[in-house]
Design a protein around this motif. Structure first.
Motif, PDB file in Angstrom:
ATOM      1  N   HIS A  10      42.284  46.565  37.644  1.00 17.51           N
ATOM      2  CA  HIS A  10      40.855  46.180  37.005  1.00 17.51           C
ATOM      3  C   HIS A  10      40.957  47.259  35.937  1.00 17.51           C
ATOM      4  O   HIS A  10      40.353  46.999  34.832  1.00 17.51           O
ATOM      5  N   HIS A  21      38.330  36.874  32.796  1.00 17.75           N
ATOM      6  CA  HIS A  21      38.519  37.969  33.314  1.00 17.75           C
ATOM      7  C   HIS A  21      39.556  37.690  34.426  1.00 17.75           C
ATOM      8  O   HIS A  21      40.450  38.473  34.654  1.00 17.75           O
ATOM      9  N   ASP A  49      41.084  36.431  40.130  1.00 20.10           N
ATOM     10  CA  ASP A  49      40.407  37.591  40.421  1.00 20.10           C
ATOM     11  C   ASP A  49      40.680  37.858  41.981  1.00 20.10           C
ATOM     12  O   ASP A  49      40.304  38.928  42.589  1.00 20.10           O
ATOM     13  N   ILE A  82      43.002  39.411  35.299  1.00 21.70           N
ATOM     14  CA  ILE A  82      43.631  39.957  36.668  1.00 21.70           C
ATOM     15  C   ILE A  82      44.711  39.542  37.087  1.00 21.70           C
ATOM     16  O   ILE A  82      45.691  40.212  38.050  1.00 21.70           O
TER      17      ILE A  82
HETATM   18 ZN   LIG Z   1      37.492  41.171  38.993  1.00 21.51          ZN
END
Ligand SMILES: [Zn+2]
Length: 441
Positions: free
Chosen positions: A273, A292, A193, A296
């Protein structure tokens, strides 16, 4: 100001934004990052004056990792009443679990909520705290995402994941001894991220330089200080190195504050994203199991590659869009199609707009290109970094079919009004070919 001082100044309300001269209000009063917070739990809470009745929320994994220690410390204090609310194993942040936390807080007549966990537990408690208008703090168990300090919670309601208004934590406590012991995929997710800083900055800067959209440099300046060290020593994160972990968590916290500063996710969420958001929206329920941040990592490589190709050579020649409301309804169904049309219409090029932008690009392309290049990191460097730590690089590494991923890259730009390199490539008629090249590499 180094990152630690910066975080203290932001939470203490003494930070002055160099671009505006204003003192941003971040909503969080304390962020404590230390090698070992064992034994300090009561003092941390006492400093925030949260009241005597606490509801501690954890799940079985986070309770084992840290919750039991925090609960015992608070109970031993004597002055506190602590009720423990255990979420089910591997919980999802959904409206039902939030409602159960609200009910438990009311039953316990809690003065404040204490979350012990990472993304999911934090989101559930953040939203529940907002619903019952109580302060909350979080003891982090994993460095897996940048949402600890955010004022939004990602909650499943009526079958859709929604970003709902929530309450930023009064305090965030990050014990590096605990965080270095987090499961490897969760550490990878936090790094993943964080990897999108260069692609997000390049996209946002493009929208600013080409379309005059508002842009802020400050949140990126905050992250720049430690990025070389963080990425240069990524392997140390997985070897229990507390200094490396400190850099990752400061990056995640500052990324979260950056979104607060900008009044939206702009500095931490652009084209990369959007692609991940497409995967989440359109893959079969339960099919997308990668965290997540792992998604990413992969989508950031795609964006870095697309940005690189678009920045090569002469100015792109933009064409008027042939996509209309009926086309989006046919692609996404009537409800989501209508929503996409509202977003896309704001940036859709008609022939006048395309002509004006082409005239502009022919004059200013070299300057735009140089400015965007200066904030990027080469796609090959990001790929090299991920390969060196055995991180996710290709769609298959996050369990996504190549053909579906190609569609996600080609269509993600219709989901949101943000203008990114996905749009520049799409408007230049090059996106399909670039999506092909990325998905099969
Ligand atoms: Zn993120």
């Amino acid at each position: 100001m180094n990152s630690e001082h910066l975080i203290d100044a932001l939470t203490g309300g003494t930070y002055s934004d160099p671009e505006t001269g204003q003192r941003p209000h971040v909503g969080t009063r304390r962020v404590v990052i230390a090698d070992d917070l064992g034994g300090a739990e009561c003092d941390l809470l006492r400093d925030l004056d949260l009241g005597a009745r606490l509801l501690l929320v954890s799940d079985p994994d986070t309770h084992r990792a840290l919750g039991a220690r925090v609960e015992a410390a608070l109970k031993n204090d004597g002055g506190q009443s602590v009720v423990s609310h255990r979420l089910p194993a591997r919980p999802h942040a959904d409206a039902g679990l939030c409602a159960a936390v609200v009910a438990a807080a009311r039953a316990a007549q809690a003065d404040a909520l204490v979350a012990v966990g990472s993304g999911t537990v934090n989101d559930i408690v953040k939203y529940a705290a907002f619903r019952c208008d109580l302060p909350y703090v979080v003891f982090a168990t994993a460095p897996s995402m940048n949402g600890y300090v955010s004022g939004n919670a990602s909650i499943m309601a009526d079958g859709h994941k929604k970003s709902l208004a929530a309450r930023p934590p009064a305090g965030v406590f990050l014990d590096l001894k605990v965080l270095t012991q987090a499961p490897r995929p969760m550490i990878m997710a936090g790094l993943g991220d964080s990897l999108c800083r260069p692609t997000a900055e390049a996209d946002w800067l493009l929208a600013h330089l080409l379309l005059g959209r508002p842009y802020r440099k400050t949140p990126f300046d905050w992250l720049a200080q430690e990025e070389d060290a963080l990425l240069g020593e990524a392997a140390a994160l997985f070897a229990g190195d507390r200094a490396a972990m400190g850099r990752l968590v400061r990056t995640l916290i500052l990324s979260g504050f950056g979104m607060t500063l900008c009044g939206g996710s702009y500095p931490a969420s652009q084209g990369e994203h959007l692609i991940a958001h497409y995967l989440e929206m359109f893959m079969a329920p339960g099919a997308l199991t990668a965290l997540h941040g792992a998604q990413i990592a992969v989508t950031t490589l795609s964006m870095a590659h697309i940005q690189e190709r678009m920045l090569e050579g002469p100015p792109p020649r933009l064409r008027p869009s042939r996509v209309d409301a009926a086309d989006l309804a046919a692609r996404f169904g009537p409800a989501i199609g209508a929503q996409c049309w509202r977003e896309y219409a704001a940036k859709r090029l008609d022939s006048d707009k395309a002509e004006a932008l082409n005239a502009d690009l022919s004059m200013r392309w070299d300057a735009i290109r140089a400015a965007v290049q200066s904030v990027r990191r080469p796609a090959a460097a990001l790929a090299h970094l991920l390969r060196a730590i055995d991180g996710p690089c290709a769609p298959g590494d996050i369990g996504v079919d190549v053909a579906f991923y190609r569609r996600a890259v080609a269509e993600a730009r219709f989901l949101r009004d943000r203008y990114t390199f996905l749009d520049l490539a799409g408007d230049a008629g090059r996106l399909e070919a670039l999506a092909d090249a990325r998905a099969s590499s």
